[in-house]
Structures are given as C-alpha cells and as structure tokens.
Design a protein around this motif. Structure first.
Motif, PDB file in Angstrom:
ATOM      1  N   ARG A 214       0.836  -1.205   0.000  1.00  0.00           N
ATOM      2  CA  ARG A 214       0.000   0.000   0.000  1.00  0.00           C
ATOM      3  C   ARG A 214       0.870   1.255   0.000  1.00  0.00           C
ATOM      4  NH1 ARG A 214      -4.755   1.697   4.361  1.00  0.00           N
ATOM      5  NH2 ARG A 214      -5.490   3.530   3.186  1.00  0.00           N
ATOM      6  N   ALA A 215       1.976   1.221   0.754  1.00  0.00           N
ATOM      7  CA  ALA A 215       2.879   2.367   0.771  1.00  0.00           C
ATOM      8  C   ALA A 215       3.454   2.627  -0.620  1.00  0.00           C
ATOM      9  CB  ALA A 215       4.006   2.126   1.773  1.00  0.00           C
ATOM     10  N   LYS A 216       3.820   1.555  -1.308  1.00  0.00           N
ATOM     11  CA  LYS A 216       4.381   1.720  -2.657  1.00  0.00           C
ATOM     12  C   LYS A 216       3.337   2.223  -3.652  1.00  0.00           C
ATOM     13  CE  LYS A 216       7.917  -1.876  -2.117  1.00  0.00           C
ATOM     14  NZ  LYS A 216       8.399  -3.203  -2.576  1.00  0.00           N
ATOM     15  N   GLY A 217       2.063   2.087  -3.306  1.00  0.00           N
ATOM     16  CA  GLY A 217       1.012   2.563  -4.187  1.00  0.00           C
ATOM     17  C   GLY A 217       0.608   4.000  -3.961  1.00  0.00           C
ATOM     18  N   MET A 218       1.264   4.690  -3.027  1.00  0.00           N
ATOM     19  CA  MET A 218       0.943   6.085  -2.749  1.00  0.00           C
ATOM     20  C   MET A 218       1.443   6.997  -3.868  1.00  0.00           C
ATOM     21  SD  MET A 218      -0.737   6.542   0.112  1.00  0.00           S
ATOM     22  CE  MET A 218      -1.317   5.477   1.442  1.00  0.00           C
ATOM     23  N   ALA A 219       0.933   8.228  -3.862  1.00  0.00           N
ATOM     24  CA  ALA A 219       1.321   9.187  -4.897  1.00  0.00           C
ATOM     25  C   ALA A 219       2.697   9.779  -4.640  1.00  0.00           C
ATOM     26  CB  ALA A 219       0.287  10.314  -4.980  1.00  0.00           C
ATOM     27  N   ALA A 220       3.106   9.862  -3.383  1.00  0.00           N
ATOM     28  CA  ALA A 220       4.417  10.422  -3.029  1.00  0.00           C
ATOM     29  C   ALA A 220       4.782   9.930  -1.639  1.00  0.00           C
ATOM     30  CB  ALA A 220       4.403  11.945  -3.079  1.00  0.00           C
ATOM     31  N   GLY A 244       8.812  16.101  -6.862  1.00  0.00           N
ATOM     32  CA  GLY A 244       8.218  17.424  -6.935  1.00  0.00           C
ATOM     33  C   GLY A 244       6.718  17.452  -6.745  1.00  0.00           C
ATOM     34  N   HIS A 245       6.152  16.473  -6.052  1.00  0.00           N
ATOM     35  CA  HIS A 245       4.710  16.455  -5.834  1.00  0.00           C
ATOM     36  C   HIS A 245       4.284  17.742  -5.106  1.00  0.00           C
ATOM     37  CE1 HIS A 245       0.743  15.244  -4.360  1.00  0.00           C
ATOM     38  NE2 HIS A 245       0.789  14.252  -5.241  1.00  0.00           N
ATOM     39  N   PRO A 246       3.190  18.372  -5.517  1.00  0.00           N
ATOM     40  CA  PRO A 246       2.795  19.656  -4.921  1.00  0.00           C
ATOM     41  C   PRO A 246       2.531  19.591  -3.419  1.00  0.00           C
ATOM     42  CG  PRO A 246       1.080  18.812  -6.400  1.00  0.00           C
ATOM     43  CD  PRO A 246       2.307  18.002  -6.655  1.00  0.00           C
TER      44      PRO A 246
END
Length: 263
Positions: A214-220, A244-246
C-alpha cells in the motif's frame, strides 16, 4: 567541541556511554538566526524520556542554558545534540541511584532542501520505539543492509508486515487524493512530524496501518526529521516516486515558515 555538564568533555565522561549504550537524546537544527523550530517539543521529549529511562526529572531550563553556552562561537546553521546519560553506569550494576548528566555536541548542518532518498525496506523493530534512545546498533545495521542492497537508507517494516519509520526519520506518504498519510505503527513521535501535523493548513492528515504494497502505491513519499525537514523519498525498493509532488512542496514550505524559538 563537546561539553558535559557545561565543561569540556573528558574520556571518563563518555567512555561509559560507549560501553553501556544507555541513555537518550534529541537533535535540533539551529537555523541561521540561531532559533530552533519545535524547541519546546524537544525539551518535552527530553523530560519525558528522562523519566522513562532514568526515573528522574530533568531541568529543561538548565538544558537550554547548556545548549546556549555550547553554541557560542559556532557558525549556524548547525545541529546540536543533547544526550542524557549517567557516566557512572555499568553493565553489571543494579539500577537505582542514577545521576544522569547532559552531554551537548554540535556539528554542521546540511543545506535544505535535501536531495531525494532511495530507500530499501528492511524488517526491523526498534526497542522502546517511543523513546529516542542511544541504542542505534540495530537501526544503523538495517541502514547498512539497505545500502549494501543499493539504497541510500532503510525503511523499516515490522513482523506484522506494516511500514513504521526510517533509521533516523519518520516516514510520511501522500495519497492520490492529496491526504498526508502517516503509518500507524510503533514509531518515535518525531518533532518535525508533530509540527507538520499542527501547522499544515489545508492539508488533511490521517494515521493508518500501511502495508509495504500500500505504501508503494501512494502518490508520493517523504522522510522527516529536524536535520532534513521534509525530504522526498525517490523510491522504495525500486518503486519510484515524484520528488516534486505539490503536497510535498506545500509541506516543505509550511515547515520552513514555522517560527523558530530562541534558545
């Protein structure tokens, strides 16, 4: 320069610490204006951990005096570490009657923001995870394991398969809806993490159990501690994340905008 109880440190002051590895500490980044973000929280940690480790009350006003004296003549920014330990501690001695003292050391600080970390997952659980203690062998061995596998650092997972923290930092994640996600696991209650949770307006935070998948599936993903602030995780086990995720940019700006406290 290192000081113990306000005087230059001697070998006798620190040799028992090296041999017994019994004590606790906090590290604080001193910015160019000679202030420290979260100074009150750092003092609360030292007092709380002193009760947990030594069963003793710590005079945090005196600790601040010792830090202020140790910083005289040092170039900022820097990182000051306060270690509380008993130079009379012995492996074979029964507990009781401990007289912990205060060791203060100062080192240079790296620039902010720090470059992204590429981490490898390592199964490891710290002893007394709620205490910032000096027992770093296991954490640093896990870091070495990760580095030998090609990573920069280690991200810990427990025997239950849940993500917890890094070797010397808290781990955070950004879900695809922009929510900041913190692992629900036995972790050190980090000062930087607490500041972000208190001061990040407009950002929703939640704490949930996180499997590695699940952690690896996060956006950042990111790491936090006093020395690095908010540092992106560029990859976990080869799964890449955007640096560079906002939301990461907003968290970093929020952290840097938090006023420091004068020692």
């Amino acid at each position: 320069m290192a000081t113990f109880e306000g005087r230059p440190v001697t070998a006798d002051d620190v040799l028992p610490l090296a041999l017994t590895n019994l004590g606790h500490f906090t590290s604080m980044r001193v910015d160019a204006d000679r202030t420290i973000r979260g100074l009150t929280l750092h003092m609360e940690r030292l007092a709380r951990d002193c009760r947990a480790v030594w069963g003793a009350e710590l005079d945090t006003a005196r600790v601040r005096d010792l830090v202020r004296a140790a910083l005289e003549g040092h170039v900022t920014p820097c990182v000051v570490r306060v270690t509380v330990h008993d130079p009379g501690a012995e492996v074979g001695r029964r507990p009781g009657g401990e007289r912990p003292g205060v060791l203060v050391t100062v080192r240079g600080a790296g620039g902010l923001p720090a470059s992204p970390l590429r981490v490898r997952s390592v199964m490891y659980e710290r002893d007394l995870p709620h205490v910032k203690h000096v027992g770093l062998f296991g954490a640093l061995h896990a870091r070495r394991t990760a580095q030998l596998a090609g990573g920069d650092d280690a991200l810990f997972t427990g025997r239950d398969g849940l993500v917890s923290e890094g070797a010397t930092w808290n781990a955070g994640f950004v879900d695809h809806d922009g929510t900041v996600v913190w692992p629900r696991a036995p972790v050190l209650p980090g000062v930087t993490m607490a500041l972000l949770q208190r001061h990040a307006p407009g950002a929703a935070h939640r704490t949930v159990p996180l499997t590695l998948d699940r952690a690896k599936g996060m956006a950042a993903a990111f790491a936090t501690n006093t020395a690095i602030g908010v540092r992106p995780l560029g990859a976990i086990d080869g799964t890449d994340f955007p640096a560079g995720h906002p939301v990461l940019s907003a968290l970093r700006e929020t952290y840097l905008s938090i006023p420091g406290e004068t020692v």
